[in-house]
Design a protein around this motif. Structure first.
Motif, mmCIF file in Angstrom:
data_model
loop_
_atom_site.group_PDB
_atom_site.id
_atom_site.type_symbol
_atom_site.label_atom_id
_atom_site.label_comp_id
_atom_site.label_asym_id
_atom_site.label_seq_id
_atom_site.Cartn_x
_atom_site.Cartn_y
_atom_site.Cartn_z
ATOM 1 N N ALA A 185 28.839 66.697 -19.821
ATOM 2 C CA ALA A 185 29.331 67.790 -18.975
ATOM 3 C C ALA A 185 29.009 69.132 -19.630
ATOM 4 C CB ALA A 185 30.833 67.645 -18.747
ATOM 5 N N SER A 186 29.138 69.189 -20.952
ATOM 6 C CA SER A 186 28.845 70.431 -21.670
ATOM 7 C C SER A 186 27.353 70.750 -21.586
ATOM 8 C CB SER A 186 29.249 70.305 -23.138
ATOM 9 O OG SER A 186 30.583 69.853 -23.231
ATOM 10 N N ARG A 187 26.526 69.727 -21.783
ATOM 11 C CA ARG A 187 25.077 69.952 -21.707
ATOM 12 C C ARG A 187 24.679 70.362 -20.294
ATOM 13 N NH1 ARG A 187 23.485 65.167 -22.766
ATOM 14 N NH2 ARG A 187 23.075 64.750 -20.580
ATOM 15 N N GLY A 188 25.376 69.802 -19.308
ATOM 16 C CA GLY A 188 25.130 70.211 -17.931
ATOM 17 C C GLY A 188 25.365 71.710 -17.777
ATOM 18 N N LEU A 189 26.487 72.189 -18.343
ATOM 19 C CA LEU A 189 26.786 73.627 -18.268
ATOM 20 C C LEU A 189 25.710 74.459 -18.937
ATOM 21 C CD1 LEU A 189 30.525 74.251 -19.139
ATOM 22 C CD2 LEU A 189 29.376 74.382 -16.955
ATOM 23 N N ALA A 190 25.164 73.921 -20.017
ATOM 24 C CA ALA A 190 24.114 74.639 -20.746
ATOM 25 C C ALA A 190 22.762 74.480 -20.052
ATOM 26 C CB ALA A 190 24.060 74.144 -22.187
ATOM 27 N N ARG A 191 22.779 73.978 -18.851
ATOM 28 C CA ARG A 191 21.575 73.781 -18.032
ATOM 29 C C ARG A 191 20.525 72.949 -18.764
ATOM 30 N NH1 ARG A 191 21.868 77.206 -13.407
ATOM 31 N NH2 ARG A 191 20.246 75.828 -12.680
ATOM 32 N N GLY A 192 21.006 71.931 -19.468
ATOM 33 C CA GLY A 192 20.080 71.015 -20.139
ATOM 34 C C GLY A 192 19.748 71.430 -21.560
ATOM 35 N N GLY A 193 20.145 72.628 -21.960
ATOM 36 C CA GLY A 193 19.826 73.112 -23.303
ATOM 37 C C GLY A 193 20.923 72.783 -24.291
ATOM 38 N N PRO A 194 20.779 73.280 -25.527
ATOM 39 C CA PRO A 194 21.792 73.012 -26.541
ATOM 40 C C PRO A 194 23.117 73.711 -26.257
ATOM 41 C CG PRO A 194 19.879 74.120 -27.502
ATOM 42 C CD PRO A 194 19.690 74.107 -26.028
ATOM 43 N N TRP A 195 24.166 73.194 -26.835
ATOM 44 C CA TRP A 195 25.521 73.718 -26.667
ATOM 45 C C TRP A 195 26.273 73.359 -27.940
ATOM 46 C CZ3 TRP A 195 29.270 69.835 -26.788
ATOM 47 C CH2 TRP A 195 28.740 68.527 -26.732
ATOM 48 N N LEU A 196 27.522 73.755 -28.027
ATOM 49 C CA LEU A 196 28.256 73.496 -29.260
ATOM 50 C C LEU A 196 29.627 72.880 -28.985
ATOM 51 C CD1 LEU A 196 28.361 73.807 -32.376
ATOM 52 C CD2 LEU A 196 29.398 76.053 -32.004
ATOM 53 N N LEU A 197 29.909 71.779 -29.689
ATOM 54 C CA LEU A 197 31.267 71.211 -29.647
ATOM 55 C C LEU A 197 32.153 72.101 -30.513
ATOM 56 C CD1 LEU A 197 33.273 68.871 -28.960
ATOM 57 C CD2 LEU A 197 32.686 67.955 -31.216
ATOM 58 N N MET A 198 33.034 72.861 -29.892
ATOM 59 C CA MET A 198 33.841 73.824 -30.637
ATOM 60 C C MET A 198 35.100 73.189 -31.228
ATOM 61 S SD MET A 198 34.076 76.847 -31.727
ATOM 62 C CE MET A 198 33.140 78.086 -30.856
ATOM 63 N N GLU A 199 35.668 72.222 -30.538
ATOM 64 C CA GLU A 199 36.873 71.587 -31.078
ATOM 65 C C GLU A 199 36.908 70.122 -30.675
ATOM 66 O OE1 GLU A 199 40.623 73.283 -29.990
ATOM 67 O OE2 GLU A 199 39.892 75.334 -30.206
ATOM 68 N N GLN A 200 37.317 69.306 -31.628
ATOM 69 C CA GLN A 200 37.719 67.929 -31.351
ATOM 70 C C GLN A 200 38.780 67.596 -32.387
ATOM 71 O OE1 GLN A 200 35.266 64.652 -32.430
ATOM 72 N NE2 GLN A 200 34.421 65.652 -34.222
ATOM 73 N N ALA A 201 39.407 66.440 -32.259
ATOM 74 C CA ALA A 201 40.443 66.053 -33.216
ATOM 75 C C ALA A 201 39.854 65.088 -34.241
ATOM 76 C CB ALA A 201 41.609 65.391 -32.496
ATOM 77 N N ALA A 202 40.184 65.346 -35.510
ATOM 78 C CA ALA A 202 39.718 64.437 -36.561
ATOM 79 C C ALA A 202 40.448 63.103 -36.466
ATOM 80 C CB ALA A 202 39.943 65.065 -37.930
ATOM 81 N N ASN A 203 41.638 63.158 -35.872
ATOM 82 C CA ASN A 203 42.426 61.938 -35.744
ATOM 83 C C ASN A 203 43.282 62.096 -34.483
ATOM 84 O OD1 ASN A 203 43.620 59.485 -36.326
ATOM 85 N ND2 ASN A 203 44.027 59.963 -38.450
ATOM 86 N N SER A 204 44.598 62.147 -34.612
ATOM 87 C CA SER A 204 45.458 62.198 -33.426
ATOM 88 C C SER A 204 45.579 63.621 -32.874
ATOM 89 C CB SER A 204 46.844 61.699 -33.818
ATOM 90 O OG SER A 204 47.647 61.585 -32.674
#
Ligand code: GLA
Length: 663
Positions: free
Chosen positions: A298-317
Motif C-alpha cells: 500500500a505504501s509503495r502504491g502511494l509512492a507510485r511504484g517508487g521507493p518509500w520509507l517505513l517510518m514506524e513499526q513495533a520491535a515487539n508488542s
C-alpha cells in the motif's frame, strides 16, 4: 531512481528518539548503543512542543540543540519533527477553541495528544510559527537529513470553526447552494438548505444521516489536514529548501482516515517522500507476514511504484493492542526485511528506548526495559548489520505482477450507514484478496483506479463501490489488461447517488445486468455450480446481451437462482474482464482461472520472494522463508547477508532470509 534520503548513506535504520524523557546521563548510552546497532537516523522532537515552546512567545532550543549536536557528533542523522501533533496544556488553555469537538458536540480535553481542531486559526498560526522557527534554526545543522511534519494526521473536528471552513470548502467544490442541494439529494426528508449558514458538519442527528453529507465531510477533513501539512512544509521550505520533507501516514490500517492518494500528490516528487507507519494485528485474521506485505504494498502504491520509507513499526508488542503480543524470535527480522523487499528505503521503529512512564510505557522499543541484553536488542543489532550490507539496494524498485484497486472515497462511501449489507466492508476485502495473491507469490501494488494501469498484467477491483465512469478501466482492458471486478462495484457516483441499472458505471464494460441484490446473512454461504461457494453477497445477475454484443458469458452460476450467473467473463479488445456476483469464500479456485505468474514460480506458501531492480539491470531477490522447513530458491548470485554464493541447490533454512544479488 531518486535518492529519497540522500543525507543517509545506504538504507535508513533507526526510530523515534525521545531523549527529553530521560536524564542527560542516559543520552550518552543511547548514542553509544545506536552506533553499536548501526542506527543512522532517528526521528527527534516528535512530541516536544512543550519543551521548545513552553509558553506564549517563549522559545527554548537548548535541549534540542544539544540533541542535534550529539547526533551530529556521532554521525547519526536526524529526521527532525515539528512537534505539532501534541499541543501542550498551556496552549490549549490559552486557546480553548483549538480543542476538538466530537460529532456529539463534546469538546475534548487536553491530557493525551492530537487535541486540536485543524480549522482553528490560532492552531494553524501556531504550527506555522513553530515550523518556521525550526526551519530557521536547523536548516543547515549537520545532523539534519529530513523534516517530519506533525505525526499521524487523522483528527477531524465538528465545532463552529469547522462548520465555517466546511462551508467555504463546499462552495469551492459545488459552487452555489442549489448545486450542494443536488449533490446531497436534500429533497429526501426535506433537508433542503436555503442559506449557507444552515450547513453544518455531520453532527449527531436523530436518524440515519445524509450519506452525501458524510462523504463530503470526510473529503473536507482530509483536505484540511493536508492543508495544515502543506502550510508547515512550505514554512520550512522557505528556510531549508531542498531537504526532504515527510510525515508518517497510516495507509496501512483499515482506518482510512484520509484520502492518502490525494496526499500522495503532495508527498511524491521534489524533496517530498512517502513514509508510513505499520502496526500489524497479531491476532489476524490474516497471517502477520501477509499483513506486512499489504502495508508495504500500500505504501509503495502511494509512492507510485517508487521507493518509500517505513517510518514506524513495533520491535515487539504494541501498547494500544490492549494486551501484550510478543513477536517470536526472528519474526521482526523477517518482517523488517520484508518491508525493504517491498521497496522501503529502510526500517524505522516507534521507538528507540522504551519509555518508563506515559501512555505507551508498555509499547515495545528497539531498546527494551530489559536493556541491551535482550532478544529484541540483539535482533536490532543483527538487522542493523544486515541493512549495512544491503546498502546497494537503495534506489532500486519493485515491479509488481498485479494491482489491487484502492479508492478511499469508495471505502468511505461503502461504510456509510444505510448500506444494503453490513457484511461487505471494503478494506478487509482488499486485504483478503491481497493475502490470497501474496500466498501465491504475486506482488501487488495498491493502485488508484484513476491511474495509468497499463503496466499491470492483471488488475483486481474487489470492492470499488464508488465510480463515476468506466473510461480508465475500459482503456486498460481494451489495451490488453485482465480486470477482475468484485460484487457491489460501480454502484454509485461521486455524490453517492445510485447509478441506474446496477452494476451502474461498470454495466457496459462487464456486459452484465444485475436485476437485484441478494445480500446474505452473517455466516450464510451460497453454493455455485462449479463446486465453489460465496458469502456475504449474491445477486440475480445476467449477461447484458445489448451492452456486451453477446460477448459476455456465464462461467459459473448460483445453485438455486435459475438461468442467472455468478461468475462472468468477457473478452474485450485485447483484454479480459471478469465479474464476480458474490464474494468467493475461497479465492483460490477463481485465481486458478487466471494467468498469474509469480516472481519465482513453484515455491511453497509462506516462502516469500520479491525482486528489487535498479535501472541499470542489477537485481536483488529477497527470499523470506516464513515456514519451518528449508527450501531452495532457484537463482544464482551472492547472498548479501552472508556473503556466500547462492545457487539453485542452496538451502534457505526455515524462518530465515537471504537477499541474493543475482548474476
Ligand atoms: C504511532 C504513533 C507513535 C506511537 C505508536 C505506537 O505510530 O505515531 O507515536 O504512538 O503509534 O504504536
Amino acid at each position: 531512481m531518486t535518492d529519497i534520503v540522500p543525507e543517509v548513506e545506504g538504507l535508513v535504520f533507526g526510530g523515534d528518539y525521545n531523549p527529553e524523557q530521560w536524564p542527560r546521563s542516559v543520552w550518552d548510552e543511547d548514542v553509544a548503543l545506536m552506533r553499536e546497532a548501526g542506527v543512522n537516523m532517528v526521528s527527534v522532537n516528535i512530541f516536544a512542543w512543550a519543551r521548545i515552546n513552553p509558553g506564549p512567545g517563549r522559545w527554548h532550543f537548548d535541549e534540542l540543540d544539544a540533541i542535534m549536536d550529539l547526533l551530529a557528533e556521532n554521525g547519526i542523522k536526524a529526521d527532525l519533527a515539528t512537534s505539532t501533533a501534541a499541543p501542550p496544556p498551556w496552549f490549549s488553555q490559552r486557546h480553548p477553541e483549538t480543542l476538538p469537538v466530537d460529532p456529539e458536540g463534546r469538546r475534548l480535553n487536553y491530557g493525551a495528544r492530537a487535541e486540536y481542531c485543524p480549522h482553528a486559526p490560532a492552531f494553524q498560526e501556531a504550527v506555522v510559527a513553530i515550523a518556521s522557527k525550526l526551519g530557521e534554526r536547523y536548516a543547515s545543522h549537520p545532523a539534519l537529513a529530513m523534516w517530519h511534519i506533525g505525526n499521524e494526521y487523522y483528527r477531524s473536528c465538528y465545532c463552529d470553526l469547522a462548520a465555517a471552513a466546511f462551508r467555504t470548502w463546499l462552495q469551492e467544490r459545488h459552487g452555489d447552494l442549489d448545486a450542494l442541494n443536488d449533490a446531497w439529494g436534500t429533497t429526501f426528508w426535506s433537508q433542503t438548505f436555503t442559506d449557507w449558514e444552515q450547513v453544518l458538519p455531520p453532527r449527531i442527528s436523530a436518524e440515519t444521516p445524509n450519506p452525501g453529507h458524510l462523504l463530503d465531510f470526510k473529503r473536507f477533513s482530509s483536505d484540511a489536514l493536508l492543508r495544515l501539512f502543506r502550510s508547515e512544509a512550505e514554512a520550512i521550505e522557505r528556510h531549508a529548501p531542498g531537504v526532504p520533507i515527510t510525515t508518517n501516514l497510516m495507509v496501512t490500517g483499515d482506518f482510512a482516515a484520509m484520502d492518502y492518494h490525494r496526499w500522495g500528490e503532495h508527498m511524491n516528487g521534489d524533496h517530498r517522500l512517502i513514509a508510513t507507519d505499520h502496526y500489524i494485528l497479531p491476532e489476524g485474521p490474516i497471517e502477520a507476514e501477509a499483513q506486512v506485505a499489504f502495508g508495504a504494498d500500500a505504501s509503495r502504491g502511494l509512492a507510485r511504484g517508487g521507493p518509500w520509507l517505513l517510518m514506524e513499526q513495533a520491535a515487539n508488542s504494541s501498547a494500544w493492542r490492549g494486551g501484550y503480543f510478543a513477536k517470536r524470535p526472528g519474526e521482526q527480522l523477517r518482517h523488517s526485511l520484508s518491508y525493504v523487499a517491498h521497496g522501503s528505503e529502510g526500517v524505522m521503529y516507534f521507538q528507540w528506548r522504551a519509555s518508563r512512564y506515559g501512555a505507551e510505557r508498555w509499547h515495545s522499543a528497539m531498546l527494551p526495559h530489559g536493556g541491551p541484553e535482550t532478544k529484541t536488542f540483539r535482533e536490532v543489532k543483527t538487522l542493523g548489520g544486515w541493512l549495512r550490507k544491503l546498502a546497494e539496494v537503495k534506489g532500486s524498485v519493485v515491479r509488481p505482477q498485479a494491482a489491487i484497486l484502492l479508492d478511499f472515497e469508495s471505502v468511505w462511501a461503502s461504510s456509510n450507514p444505510g448500506e444494503p449489507s453490513a457484511y461487505m466492508p471494503a478494506y478487509p476485502e482488499l486485504r483478503r484478496w491481497h493475502a490470497a495473491l501474496w500466498r501465491r507469490g504475486i506482488t501487488c501494488d495498491l493502485a488508484n483506479p484513476a491511474w495509468d494501469l497499463s503496466r499491470y498484467p492483471v488488475v483486481f477491483a474487489p470492492a470499488l463501490y464508488l465510480l463515476d465512469d468506466d473510461a480508465n478501466l475500459r482503456r486498460y482492458v481494451e489495451g490488453g489488461g485482465t480486470l477482475v471486478v468484485g460484487p457491489y462495484s460501480g454502484i454509485v457516483d461521486r455524490n453517492d447517488h445510485v447509478h441506474p441499472g446496477p452494476p451502474g458505471a461498470l454495466r457496459e464494460l462487464l456486459g452484465v445486468r444485475v436485476e437485484e441484490f441478494v445480500p446474505l446473512r452473517e455466516g450464510e454461504t451460497i453454493a455455485l455450480d462449479d463446486g465453489t461457494e460465496g458469502h456475504a453477497w449474491s445477486e440475480i445477475a445476467r449477461v447484458d446481451a445489448a451492452a456486451s454484443g453477446e460477448t459476455a458469458e456465464v462461467v459459473a452460476s448460483f445453485i438455486g437462482y435459475p438461468s442467472t450467473g455468478a461468475v462472468f467473463h468477457r473478452r474485450l479488445g485485447e483484454g479480459d474482464v471478469w465479474y464476480l456476483a458474490t464474494r468467493p469464500t475461497d479465492l483460490d479456485p477463481f485465481l486458478d482461472r487466471l494467468d498469474l505468474v509469480p516472481e519465482v514460480p513453484g515455491l511453497p506458501t509462506g516462502v516469500e520472494t520479491v525482486r528489487r531492480a535498479h535501472e541499470d539491470g542489477r537485481t536483488y531477490l529477497f527470499a523470506l522463508n516464513h515456514t519451518d522447513k528449508p527450501v531452495t530458491i532457484p537463482t544464482e548470485g551472492t547472498d548479501l547477508l552472508t556473503g556466500a554464493d547462492w545457487n539453485p541447490r542452496t538451502h534457505l533454512h526455515g524462518n530465515s532470509a537471504a537477499v541474493i544479488r543475482e548474476r
